[in-house]
Design a protein around this motif. Structure first.
Motif, PDB file in Angstrom:
ATOM      1  N   GLY A 309       0.850  -1.191   0.000  1.00  0.00           N
ATOM      2  CA  GLY A 309       0.000   0.000   0.000  1.00  0.00           C
ATOM      3  C   GLY A 309       0.875   1.226   0.000  1.00  0.00           C
ATOM      4  O   GLY A 309       1.402   1.633  -1.018  1.00  0.00           O
ATOM      5  N   CYS A 310       1.121   1.773   1.200  1.00  0.00           N
ATOM      6  CA  CYS A 310       1.850   3.038   1.302  1.00  0.00           C
ATOM      7  C   CYS A 310       3.327   2.922   0.945  1.00  0.00           C
ATOM      8  O   CYS A 310       3.951   3.879   0.544  1.00  0.00           O
ATOM      9  N   ARG A 311       3.898   1.749   1.131  1.00  0.00           N
ATOM     10  CA  ARG A 311       5.331   1.491   0.914  1.00  0.00           C
ATOM     11  C   ARG A 311       6.208   2.350   1.822  1.00  0.00           C
ATOM     12  O   ARG A 311       7.361   2.618   1.529  1.00  0.00           O
ATOM     13  N   CYS A 315       0.843   1.616   6.544  1.00  0.00           N
ATOM     14  CA  CYS A 315      -0.512   1.068   6.384  1.00  0.00           C
ATOM     15  C   CYS A 315      -0.645  -0.411   6.753  1.00  0.00           C
ATOM     16  O   CYS A 315      -1.751  -0.921   6.859  1.00  0.00           O
ATOM     17  N   HIS A 316       0.443  -1.130   6.897  1.00  0.00           N
ATOM     18  CA  HIS A 316       0.445  -2.555   7.245  1.00  0.00           C
ATOM     19  C   HIS A 316      -0.108  -3.452   6.142  1.00  0.00           C
ATOM     20  O   HIS A 316      -0.388  -4.618   6.378  1.00  0.00           O
ATOM     21  N   CYS A 318       1.459  -4.634   3.705  1.00  0.00           N
ATOM     22  CA  CYS A 318       2.490  -5.502   3.128  1.00  0.00           C
ATOM     23  C   CYS A 318       2.965  -6.575   4.100  1.00  0.00           C
ATOM     24  O   CYS A 318       3.944  -7.258   3.818  1.00  0.00           O
ATOM     25  N   CYS A 346       7.868  -3.641   3.244  1.00  0.00           N
ATOM     26  CA  CYS A 346       8.303  -2.402   2.579  1.00  0.00           C
ATOM     27  C   CYS A 346       9.421  -1.706   3.342  1.00  0.00           C
ATOM     28  O   CYS A 346      10.136  -0.892   2.764  1.00  0.00           O
TER      29      CYS A 346
HETATM   30  S1  FES Z   1       3.047  -1.026   2.297  1.00  0.00           S
HETATM   31 FE1  FES Z   1       2.192   0.144   3.919  1.00  0.00          FE
HETATM   32  S2  FES Z   1       3.277  -0.625   5.650  1.00  0.00           S
HETATM   33 FE2  FES Z   1       4.238  -1.605   3.989  1.00  0.00          FE
END
Ligand code: FES
Length: 358
Positions: A309-311, A315-316, A318, A346
């Motif tokens: 998601g956010c990378r 956001c958790h 991944c 990430c």
């Molecule tokens: S992609 Fe969001 S925490 Fe890793």
């Protein structure tokens, strides 16, 4: 639906790339895939010498998003799917249903260079859903400040287009830094916008003007002399690491840290680490990477479908279970490795050889 050329291309792909059952739907129309959200490239718009906007028709399941958010994009390069995250430059809910992503080709960026220089209309991208907190509040404040540099203008362009949709613009000050006028992404549109809306001020800071005179980078202290009501504005800052660090220090030390929203393209990372072999157990893939390469990038480059998601470690999306080995948190440098631990891929790198349950 695919045309004859597209169908022949897809059939040719089946001869060189392994397929799953759902991929047969994708041969008829990739946008119907139930396994993976896809989009078809509708148009490529060159913006500057190294930046293009990719206009995409998203497929079934696209949920839309908010101005300023980013999207995970998968692109096939020589039969290997690579994923990266790019900001949307289009406003949400375009009447034609299309979305736009603006991508700057980085000299060492395999995916960004392919998108800018190699992508063609009709090609298929894999898409994630928009995510990110770099967004406007439901009711925009009376006075806004945007500070951007380079491709940092992209999410802000989405916001500005969204704000302008009603034919009016709140009190906006945009300070944008680029090497020179011709390298300002969306330069012509931004200047037209500023001319159209008396409530919008545009300050362009050129660090390599065409007369060859070097100019110092844009600093927040310098900006406060140009945008004199800076402390009263709600601010969004997006650009390189140095600019974000400067902004966060300036706003914090001015006691107005709660009036600042920043967007980093990369998480703050802790250098070091030895790296090692990464095995993705369920995908039967493995690769060897350095100690500063995230497991997410390692997996994507190895062709593993990696959730993300956010990378940025926020956001958790991944999280993946560790099977064995040690990982290093790229943000803290801490090493850990208990089998079954959920690892944010990430922001985690292999500390040595690791197996991940993906
Ligand atoms: S992609 Fe969001 S925490 Fe890793």
């Amino acid at each position: 639906m695919l045309g004859i050329r597209g169908l022949l291309g897809a059939v040719a792909d089946t001869m060189t790339c392994p397929l799953r059952p759902d991929d047969y739907w994708a041969i008829i129309n990739p946008l119907w895939s139930r396994r993976e959200l896809s989009g078809r490239v509708a148009k490529i718009i060159p913006e500057t010498s190294d930046t293009s906007t990719v206009v995409v028709r998203p497929g079934r399941g696209w949920r839309g998003g908010l101005a300023g958010q980013h999207v995970s994009v998968g692109v096939s390069i020589e039969c290997v799917w690579h994923r990266r995250t790019f900001s949307l430059s289009s406003p949400p809910g375009r009447p034609d249903g299309l979305i736009a992503l603006t991508v700057k080709a980085r000299p060492d960026g395999l995916v960004s260079r392919h998108i800018v220089h190699g992508l063609r209309p009709g090609q298929i991208l894999r898409l994630g859903h928009p995510s990110g907190r770099f967004v406007l509040p439901d009711a925009p404040p009376a006075r806004l400040l945007f500070v951007t540099a380079g491709s940092g203008i992209t999410p802000v362009m989405s916001m500005l287009r969204h704000l302008a949709e009603g034919g009016a613009m709140p009190d906006v000050f945009l300070a944008h830094s680029a090497r020179n006028a011709s390298e300002v992404i969306f330069g012509a549109e931004l200047r037209r916008m500023a001319a159209r809306f008396p409530t919008m001020s545009l300050y362009e800071h050129h660090t390599r003007p065409t007369d060859g005179r070097p100019v110092a980078r844009l600093t927040m202290a310098g900006l406060s002399a140009i945008c004199t009501d800076l402390p009263e504005r709600l601010a969004w800052v997006c650009g390189p690491r140095g600019m974000i660090d400067d902004a966060e220090s300036y706003w914090r030390e001015s006691g107005i840290g709660d009036r600042l929203v920043t967007e980093r393209f990369h998480p703050v990372t802790f250098p070091g680490g030895q790296g090692g072999r990464v095995r993705f157990a369920r995908s039967s893939r493995e690769t060897t990477v350095s100690g500063d390469t995230s497991l997410l990038i390692a997996g994507e480059d190895a062709g593993v479908i990696m959730p993300s998601g956010c990378r940025m470690g926020v956001c958790h999306s991944c999280l993946a279970p560790l099977v064995r080995g040690q990982v290093r948190n790229l943000r803290t440098g801490e090493e850990h490795g208990i089998p079954g631990d959920l690892i944010p891929t990430c922001v985690s790198a292999p500390a040595r050889d690791v197996d991940i349950d993906l």
